[in-house]
Design a protein around this motif. Structure first.
Motif, PDB file in Angstrom:
ATOM      1  N   GLY A 406       0.888  -1.241  -0.022  1.00 30.15           N
ATOM      2  CA  GLY A 406      -0.146   0.074  -0.097  1.00 30.15           C
ATOM      3  C   GLY A 406       0.971   1.494   0.012  1.00 30.15           C
ATOM      4  O   GLY A 406       1.937   1.189  -0.153  1.00 30.15           O
ATOM      5  N   LYS A 407       0.022   2.310   0.350  1.00 33.73           N
ATOM      6  CA  LYS A 407       0.965   3.647   0.096  1.00 33.73           C
ATOM      7  C   LYS A 407       1.419   3.936   1.545  1.00 33.73           C
ATOM      8  O   LYS A 407       1.188   3.208   2.557  1.00 33.73           O
ATOM      9  CB  LYS A 407      -0.023   4.764   0.033  1.00 33.73           C
ATOM     10  N   LYS A 408       2.850   4.576   1.436  1.00 31.76           N
ATOM     11  CA  LYS A 408       3.723   4.668   2.558  1.00 31.76           C
ATOM     12  C   LYS A 408       3.659   5.812   3.500  1.00 31.76           C
ATOM     13  O   LYS A 408       3.317   7.073   3.009  1.00 31.76           O
ATOM     14  CB  LYS A 408       5.090   4.498   2.064  1.00 31.76           C
ATOM     15  N   PHE A 409       3.707   5.799   4.887  1.00 31.10           N
ATOM     16  CA  PHE A 409       3.654   6.819   5.631  1.00 31.10           C
ATOM     17  C   PHE A 409       5.016   7.553   5.995  1.00 31.10           C
ATOM     18  O   PHE A 409       5.965   6.908   5.753  1.00 31.10           O
ATOM     19  CB  PHE A 409       3.084   6.135   7.150  1.00 31.10           C
ATOM     20  N   ALA A 410       4.729   8.912   6.248  1.00 24.68           N
ATOM     21  CA  ALA A 410       6.016   9.586   6.283  1.00 24.68           C
ATOM     22  C   ALA A 410       6.330  10.088   7.757  1.00 24.68           C
ATOM     23  O   ALA A 410       7.179  10.134   8.221  1.00 24.68           O
ATOM     24  CB  ALA A 410       6.030  10.900   5.292  1.00 24.68           C
ATOM     25  N   VAL A 411       5.048  10.115   8.461  1.00 29.65           N
ATOM     26  CA  VAL A 411       5.098  10.439   9.928  1.00 29.65           C
ATOM     27  C   VAL A 411       4.336   9.515  10.940  1.00 29.65           C
ATOM     28  O   VAL A 411       3.292   9.152  10.535  1.00 29.65           O
ATOM     29  CB  VAL A 411       4.595  11.800   9.960  1.00 29.65           C
ATOM     30  N   VAL A 412       4.866   9.132  12.037  1.00 23.81           N
ATOM     31  CA  VAL A 412       4.202   8.645  13.220  1.00 23.81           C
ATOM     32  C   VAL A 412       3.527   9.683  14.121  1.00 23.81           C
ATOM     33  O   VAL A 412       4.611  10.339  14.533  1.00 23.81           O
ATOM     34  CB  VAL A 412       4.776   7.567  14.037  1.00 23.81           C
TER      35      VAL A 412
END
Length: 594
Positions: A406-412
């Motif tokens: 899927g799409k990737k996260f840049a921030v938690v």
């Protein structure tokens, strides 16, 4: 998320005395048992339980049979024993014998003299190729017989005639294509395991075993489940996964006591309407079938607690799905869901939810109603950012948010620290450059998987995760580690492969945790020494009457500044002299001024 397989029933046997000798067995250089420990054999004592499992024995302890004459339960499994000695006939009181996972290829006739034997396990021995297996038919009182993976091509009809007290029969992992018609004589049989054989048709004789409670035929080539299955009215667990079934008979509803039904991995496109009559059904496995639409009749099976629907082509959930309020485990992974089904948010007893590998792009705010949710899988979806809504699920223990598809996260987000009970966090295959400092609030965290991101540094607060056991950081852009990372004393796994590490260097990281910890400790020690030397020098300046250290530092800076200014003036004069030298024409303005 890992698949959860329905567990196989395991029975236990009660003995009056449990003297385990497995920790004190004496083994000679020839891997032969020398003696039963004298500390356990005293005149007048009765040794009822003996365990010689996993002792690398190549021979059965024939010479010690007299010391074991009173034994009722004997464990010899997981050795390298090739033969059973004739002296075994002297174990007149033996009721339970485990010889599984050895190298036995034939059985001695004396084994048939153990008339008190009620449980025998010969699994994972190549005895099926030998006619000596017939000796088992002499064990008239046997109640549990396990012959898993013994290379059996045919089940002896003689067993069915003489072993009439059998309650459990384990024949999984063999080469059986049929069962003898005489199996109907096993009228007391409650459990039969025929998993991973070569059955192409269902043995109709099984439908006459009216006491049957567990029937396992998973991993065969069955095409049809006969309507006669209705005769098994005491059946509680039916395993038919990974066959070639295209439909289930309506008569299955007559198995009113059914608790577990696993038909995953078949070719089912629908379920019979009568399945709604299974009032006691708690676990249903439908994964890897071509359903495409959620079967509406399931919404009437309100007793369901576990439901597997992985890879069934489902696109939506019906509104009356909320009727399944007792659901605790729900697997909807690898489907075609474009949204998080709002109906799921009404399942207040839900503890485990897998929605991995769908097309979900948003999580509803109502998800916070799932107050009992402990495991959540959202790997491989279309979420645009880390779903902050799940940070309110305070009971969560495992969270899967790796994005390999899927799409990737840049921030938690910072509020991930609200997940106080989180034990495992999977964030692999994203685009994270950093982790929030609030990660230190995850005090129960044991596993942190951040592999294959673009992390450049770790927060110092990660050193406060005292319970962390696994830290996976391979394939990132880390150059250094927090200076106090060695505080993580419970850490068992630290992977730093494919990072441009310099502090500590790659060669240290490749040597494992002890080497990394040593490096960090030595670095910290060097820093402490340097600090002490600097403090000593400052004190020395004061003691020698050279003034306050701060004033000395100010004067030193002032002197450096003056020196720099003088250097600038000298440089300017040099430039002026160079401009008026030979070969240079002064400008008109300068000539007039002169």
């Amino acid at each position: 998320m890992p698949n959860v397989r329905f567990s196989e029933a395991v029975t236990s046997f009660y003995v009056d005395t449990a003297l385990r000798v497995s920790r004190t067995v004496h083994v000679s250089q020839d891997n032969d048992l020398q003696a039963v420990p004298s500390t356990l054999v005293h005149p007048g004592d009765r040794l009822l339980f003996a365990d010689f499992a996993q002792q690398v024995l190549t021979n059965f302890p024939a010479t010690q049979i007299t010391s074991l004459r009173d034994v009722e339960e004997l464990h010899m499994e997981k050795n390298a024993i090739h033969n059973i000695p004739e002296e075994i006939k002297f174990l007149r009181n033996l009721k339970v014998l485990y010889l599984n996972d050895n190298c036995i290829d034939s059985l001695c006739e004396e084994l048939g003299e153990l008339t008190t034997l009620v449980r025998l396990d010969l699994s994972n021995n190549p005895i099926g190729c030998s006619n000596s297996i017939e000796v088992i038919s002499a064990l008239h009182n046997i109640q549990e017989l396990r012959l898993y993976n013994t290379q059996l091509e045919e089940f002896p009809a003689e067993f069915c005639k003489k072993l009439i007290h059998l309650e459990l029969l384990g024949l999984s992992g063999n080469k059986l294509r049929s069962l003898p018609k005489e199996i109907i004589n096993l009228v007391k049989l409650k459990e039969i395991y025929l998993q991973k054989n070569k059955f192409e048709s269902f043995p109709l004789e099984l439908c006459q075993l009216s006491e049957l409670e567990v029937l396992d035929m998973e991993g065969n080539s069955l095409r049809v489940l006969p309507k006669e299955i209705a005769c098994l009215q005491k059946l509680e667990k039916l395993y038919l996964a990974f066959n070639r079934l295209q439909s289930l008979p309506n008569s299955l509803s007559s198995c009113e006591q059914l608790i577990v039904l696993d038909v995953a991995g078949n070719s089912l496109q629908d379920l019979p309407q009568s399945i709604a009559q299974l009032a006691y059904l708690k676990e249903l496995g439908l994964s890897h079938n071509d359903l495409r639409v959620f079967p509406l009749q399931l919404c009437k099976v309100t007793s369901l607690q576990v439901l597997y629907l992985q890879n069934t082509g489902i696109k939506t959930m019906p509104s009356n799905f909320i009727n399944l309020g007792k659901i605790q485990f729900l697997d909807l992974s690898q489907n075609c869901l474009h949204y998080f089904p709002a109906e799921i948010c009404s399942l207040l007893n839900l503890q485990m939810l897998s929605l991995d590998d769908n097309r979900i792009h948003k999580i509803p705010a109502e998800v916070n109603k799932l107050a009992n949710l402990k495991v959540l899988g959202l790997t491989g979806n279309k979420l645009k950012a880390f779903p902050e809504q799940i940070c309110f699920l305070e009971s969560l223990e495992k969270l899967y948010l790796g994005q390999d598809q899927g799409k990737k996260f840049a921030v938690v987000p910072e509020n991930i620290g609200q997940l106080k009970n989180l034990k495992e966090l999977y964030l692999e295959n994203n685009s994270l450059e950093f982790l929030p400092a609030t990660i230190k609030l995850l005090e129960k965290l044991e596993i942190l998987d951040c592999q294959n991101n673009i992390l450049k540094e770790l927060p110092e607060s990660i050193c406060e995760l005292k319970g962390l056991q696994r830290l996976l950081l391979q394939y990132n852009q880390l150059t250094s580690l927090p200076k106090d990372l060695d505080r993580l004393q419970k850490l068992k796994v630290l992977i730093l492969d494919d990072n441009p590490m310099s502090d500590p260097p790659v060669n240290i990281c490749s040597q494992g945790i002890p080497a990394v910890w040593k490096y960090l400790q030595e670095k910290r020690l060097r820093h402490v020494k340097a600090t002490k030397i600097q403090a000593w020098w400052r004190g020395l300046m004061v003691r020698k009457g050279l003034g306050c250290f701060a004033r000395l530092q100010a004067e030193l800076r002032k002197a450096r500044k003056e020196k720099q200014e003088k250097g600038k003036k000298g440089s300017a004069k040099g430039k002026k002299g160079k401009g008026s030298g030979k070969g240079q024409r002064p400008s008109a303005g300068k000539s007039k001024k002169k």
